[in-house]
Each structure stands twice: as structure tokens, then as C-alpha cells.
Motif scaffolding. Sequence first.
Motif, PDB file in Angstrom:
ATOM      1  N   TYR A  94       0.792  -1.226   0.000  1.00 44.04           N
ATOM      2  CA  TYR A  94       0.000   0.000   0.000  1.00 44.04           C
ATOM      3  C   TYR A  94       0.826   1.278   0.000  1.00 44.04           C
ATOM      4  CZ  TYR A  94       0.429   0.486   5.128  1.00 44.04           C
ATOM      5  OH  TYR A  94       0.894   0.644   6.403  1.00 44.04           O
ATOM      6  N   ARG A  95       2.122   1.189   0.142  1.00 44.53           N
ATOM      7  CA  ARG A  95       2.929   2.407   0.081  1.00 44.53           C
ATOM      8  C   ARG A  95       4.360   2.054  -0.279  1.00 44.53           C
ATOM      9  NH1 ARG A  95       2.721   7.808  -0.239  1.00 44.53           N
ATOM     10  NH2 ARG A  95       3.730   8.946   1.388  1.00 44.53           N
ATOM     11  N   VAL A  96       4.973   2.882  -1.140  1.00 48.85           N
ATOM     12  CA  VAL A  96       6.382   2.758  -1.496  1.00 48.85           C
ATOM     13  C   VAL A  96       6.972   4.164  -1.404  1.00 48.85           C
ATOM     14  CG1 VAL A  96       8.022   2.206  -3.327  1.00 48.85           C
ATOM     15  CG2 VAL A  96       5.967   0.813  -3.049  1.00 48.85           C
ATOM     16  N   ILE A  97       8.052   4.291  -0.632  1.00 45.65           N
ATOM     17  CA  ILE A  97       8.685   5.595  -0.453  1.00 45.65           C
ATOM     18  C   ILE A  97      10.152   5.481  -0.850  1.00 45.65           C
ATOM     19  CG2 ILE A  97       9.327   7.393   1.211  1.00 45.65           C
ATOM     20  CD1 ILE A  97       6.880   6.529   2.879  1.00 45.65           C
ATOM     21  N   GLU A  98      10.562   6.311  -1.786  1.00 45.86           N
ATOM     22  CA  GLU A  98      11.955   6.332  -2.239  1.00 45.86           C
ATOM     23  C   GLU A  98      12.791   7.080  -1.201  1.00 45.86           C
ATOM     24  OE1 GLU A  98      15.205   5.495  -3.864  1.00 45.86           O
ATOM     25  OE2 GLU A  98      13.413   4.785  -4.900  1.00 45.86           O
ATOM     26  N   LEU A  99      13.845   6.442  -0.716  1.00 49.13           N
ATOM     27  CA  LEU A  99      14.673   7.018   0.346  1.00 49.13           C
ATOM     28  C   LEU A  99      15.984   7.608  -0.152  1.00 49.13           C
ATOM     29  CD1 LEU A  99      14.262   4.152   2.971  1.00 49.13           C
ATOM     30  CD2 LEU A  99      12.942   6.270   2.801  1.00 49.13           C
ATOM     31  N   GLU A 100      16.309   7.411  -1.397  1.00 53.00           N
ATOM     32  CA  GLU A 100      17.603   7.813  -1.949  1.00 53.00           C
ATOM     33  C   GLU A 100      17.945   9.269  -1.643  1.00 53.00           C
ATOM     34  OE1 GLU A 100      21.160   7.012  -3.517  1.00 53.00           O
ATOM     35  OE2 GLU A 100      19.558   5.526  -3.519  1.00 53.00           O
ATOM     36  N   LYS A 101      16.989  10.178  -1.811  1.00 53.67           N
ATOM     37  CA  LYS A 101      17.259  11.598  -1.624  1.00 53.67           C
ATOM     38  C   LYS A 101      16.874  12.107  -0.242  1.00 53.67           C
ATOM     39  CE  LYS A 101      16.814  12.541  -6.482  1.00 53.67           C
ATOM     40  NZ  LYS A 101      15.867  12.088  -7.436  1.00 53.67           N
ATOM     41  N   THR A 102      16.126  11.314   0.530  1.00 54.68           N
ATOM     42  CA  THR A 102      15.629  11.808   1.816  1.00 54.68           C
ATOM     43  C   THR A 102      16.407  11.316   3.027  1.00 54.68           C
ATOM     44  OG1 THR A 102      14.019  10.018   1.912  1.00 54.68           O
ATOM     45  CG2 THR A 102      13.275  12.108   0.966  1.00 54.68           C
ATOM     46  N   ILE A 103      16.948  10.108   2.961  1.00 57.21           N
ATOM     47  CA  ILE A 103      17.744   9.579   4.070  1.00 57.21           C
ATOM     48  C   ILE A 103      19.138   9.284   3.538  1.00 57.21           C
ATOM     49  CG2 ILE A 103      18.038   7.705   5.724  1.00 57.21           C
ATOM     50  CD1 ILE A 103      15.064   7.549   5.985  1.00 57.21           C
ATOM     51  N   PRO A 104      20.099  10.134   3.909  1.00 56.71           N
ATOM     52  CA  PRO A 104      21.452   9.985   3.369  1.00 56.71           C
ATOM     53  C   PRO A 104      22.179   8.773   3.947  1.00 56.71           C
ATOM     54  CG  PRO A 104      21.397  11.723   5.010  1.00 56.71           C
ATOM     55  CD  PRO A 104      19.981  11.260   4.825  1.00 56.71           C
ATOM     56  N   THR A 106      26.284   7.673   4.692  1.00 59.48           N
ATOM     57  CA  THR A 106      27.609   8.291   4.772  1.00 59.48           C
ATOM     58  C   THR A 106      28.680   7.445   4.113  1.00 59.48           C
ATOM     59  OG1 THR A 106      27.915   7.296   6.945  1.00 59.48           O
ATOM     60  CG2 THR A 106      27.061   9.554   6.883  1.00 59.48           C
ATOM     61  N   ASN A 107      28.367   6.174   3.909  1.00 57.25           N
ATOM     62  CA  ASN A 107      29.304   5.229   3.328  1.00 57.25           C
ATOM     63  C   ASN A 107      28.515   4.384   2.332  1.00 57.25           C
ATOM     64  OD1 ASN A 107      30.841   2.915   2.827  1.00 57.25           O
ATOM     65  ND2 ASN A 107      31.571   2.748   4.928  1.00 57.25           N
ATOM     66  N   PRO A 108      29.034   4.158   1.132  1.00 57.76           N
ATOM     67  CA  PRO A 108      28.283   3.369   0.145  1.00 57.76           C
ATOM     68  C   PRO A 108      27.912   1.966   0.634  1.00 57.76           C
ATOM     69  CG  PRO A 108      30.175   4.439  -0.886  1.00 57.76           C
ATOM     70  CD  PRO A 108      30.278   4.681   0.585  1.00 57.76           C
ATOM     71  N   GLU A 109      28.644   1.438   1.626  1.00 57.71           N
ATOM     72  CA  GLU A 109      28.319   0.116   2.159  1.00 57.71           C
ATOM     73  C   GLU A 109      27.288   0.180   3.289  1.00 57.71           C
ATOM     74  OE1 GLU A 109      31.856  -2.027   3.110  1.00 57.71           O
ATOM     75  OE2 GLU A 109      32.737  -1.630   1.147  1.00 57.71           O
ATOM     76  N   ASP A 110      26.933   1.407   3.690  1.00 58.53           N
ATOM     77  CA  ASP A 110      25.905   1.611   4.714  1.00 58.53           C
ATOM     78  C   ASP A 110      24.566   1.098   4.212  1.00 58.53           C
ATOM     79  OD1 ASP A 110      26.458   2.641   7.163  1.00 58.53           O
ATOM     80  OD2 ASP A 110      26.180   4.738   6.585  1.00 58.53           O
ATOM     81  N   GLU A 111      23.801   0.521   5.103  1.00 54.20           N
ATOM     82  CA  GLU A 111      22.452   0.099   4.747  1.00 54.20           C
ATOM     83  C   GLU A 111      21.459   0.852   5.606  1.00 54.20           C
ATOM     84  OE1 GLU A 111      21.680  -4.050   4.824  1.00 54.20           O
ATOM     85  OE2 GLU A 111      23.400  -4.539   3.581  1.00 54.20           O
ATOM     86  N   VAL A 126      13.784   4.745  10.732  1.00 55.15           N
ATOM     87  CA  VAL A 126      14.804   4.144   9.878  1.00 55.15           C
ATOM     88  C   VAL A 126      16.156   4.707  10.295  1.00 55.15           C
ATOM     89  CG1 VAL A 126      15.669   4.031   7.502  1.00 55.15           C
ATOM     90  CG2 VAL A 126      13.216   3.857   7.938  1.00 55.15           C
ATOM     91  N   CYS A 127      17.162   3.820  10.384  1.00 54.43           N
ATOM     92  CA  CYS A 127      18.504   4.305  10.705  1.00 54.43           C
ATOM     93  C   CYS A 127      19.422   4.104   9.505  1.00 54.43           C
ATOM     94  CB  CYS A 127      19.069   3.608  11.935  1.00 54.43           C
ATOM     95  SG  CYS A 127      19.493   1.886  11.702  1.00 54.43           S
ATOM     96  N   SER A 128      20.421   4.944   9.457  1.00 53.38           N
ATOM     97  CA  SER A 128      21.491   4.818   8.469  1.00 53.38           C
ATOM     98  C   SER A 128      22.752   5.326   9.150  1.00 53.38           C
ATOM     99  CB  SER A 128      21.184   5.638   7.201  1.00 53.38           C
ATOM    100  OG  SER A 128      21.430   7.009   7.415  1.00 53.38           O
ATOM    101  N   GLY A 129      23.863   5.308   8.470  1.00 50.58           N
ATOM    102  CA  GLY A 129      25.097   5.836   9.036  1.00 50.58           C
ATOM    103  C   GLY A 129      25.029   7.329   9.301  1.00 50.58           C
ATOM    104  N   ALA A 130      24.006   8.003   8.787  1.00 48.53           N
ATOM    105  CA  ALA A 130      23.850   9.442   8.984  1.00 48.53           C
ATOM    106  C   ALA A 130      22.971   9.775  10.185  1.00 48.53           C
ATOM    107  CB  ALA A 130      23.257  10.079   7.726  1.00 48.53           C
TER     108      ALA A 130
END
Length: 180
Positions: A94-104, A106-111, A126-130
Motif C-alpha cells: 500500500y505504500r512505497v517511499i523512495e529514500l535515496e534523496k531523503t535519508i542519506p 555516509t558510506n556506500p556500504e551503509d544500509e 529508519v537508521c542509516s550511518g547518517a
Amino acid sequence: MGRFYTPYVQPRRGALVGDAVYFTVRRGNAIVKYDLGKDRLSMIDPPQHCLVHGIAVTAVENYTSLGFTCIQDSTLHTWSRKGDTEETAEWVQYRVIELEKTIPVTNPEDERSVVGFAEGVGVIFVCSGAGLFMIKLNSGQVKKVDEPGEYFSVLPYMSFYLPKTGNGGGHDATDLLHST
């Protein structure tokens, strides 16, 4: 997985939907359902496309349906379980949200990883290295709520109440807020 691997219930927040409590098992993200009224335990497969780490089961649609959230690549996917009976129920995205531009990252291997939700308000964490981010599912709005760190399971604090007692003891939330 190895021959000594034992599936276990993930130490994360579950979801209460109707008379059932749901948790995830760390082997293929299977969902354990415990029906409180029938005293019965069963398993539900997650949506086919969400066999990744960092997932959450949630209550959706006024606590009447089971929800499931996961991140694949840089996209947040939310699902709801629909059907009249357990046998006919299926997952509907019921929902798909693109995170590429909204949740940075810091490392290309970061998930990016789903680490929690706020029940009843449609918010996923949601967590990321940022850092740690809050996503409002109805609008897709993203807000950073904490600095980078090790996040596994976020249990947001929503409200509190301290009842007044008949003898004048105790405080309500308003009294506490005004005194600080």
C-alpha cells in the motif's frame, strides 16, 4: 545458515491486531501469530519481496489489519494483510517511499534499516550511518530525530499519565509540565 542455527523470535516490538499478537522470527522473517482468544500459535510468511534484515510488523487501519514494513535497496515498502480468513489472506502493498534523496548514507556500504514504529500515528523509524530518521507514512515526510549510533529496536515514547489520588497526592501530566 549452518547446521547449528536455531530460529529465534527477534527482540523487537511486536504488533497487536484484534485478539492476536505478532512477532518476527529471524529466519526468513517469518511472522509468529499468537491468538490470545483461541490460545493458538501459527506462522505467516512475510511478503515475498521482503526477505531482508531490518523489518517491522505493525498494526494498520485502526488496529484491524497486520502491516509489514521493509527496505529494499533504497526504497521503503509497506504492506497490509487483507482477506476474510487466515487461509485467504494475502499481502497487499500500500505504500512505497523512495529514500535515496531523503535519508542519506555516509558510506556506500551503509544500509538503511527499519528499526521501529510509532503505533497509531503511522510513523516508521529508519537508521542509516547518517542518523535516526522518522518517516510519516501518510505524507512521506522525513525528519532526522537522532545522531548516528547503533539502533536495533526503537520504542518511541508517546505520552504518559500519572493519576491523582483522592488524598491530594499524585500529579497529572499538566502539573508536571508546568512545574519543569
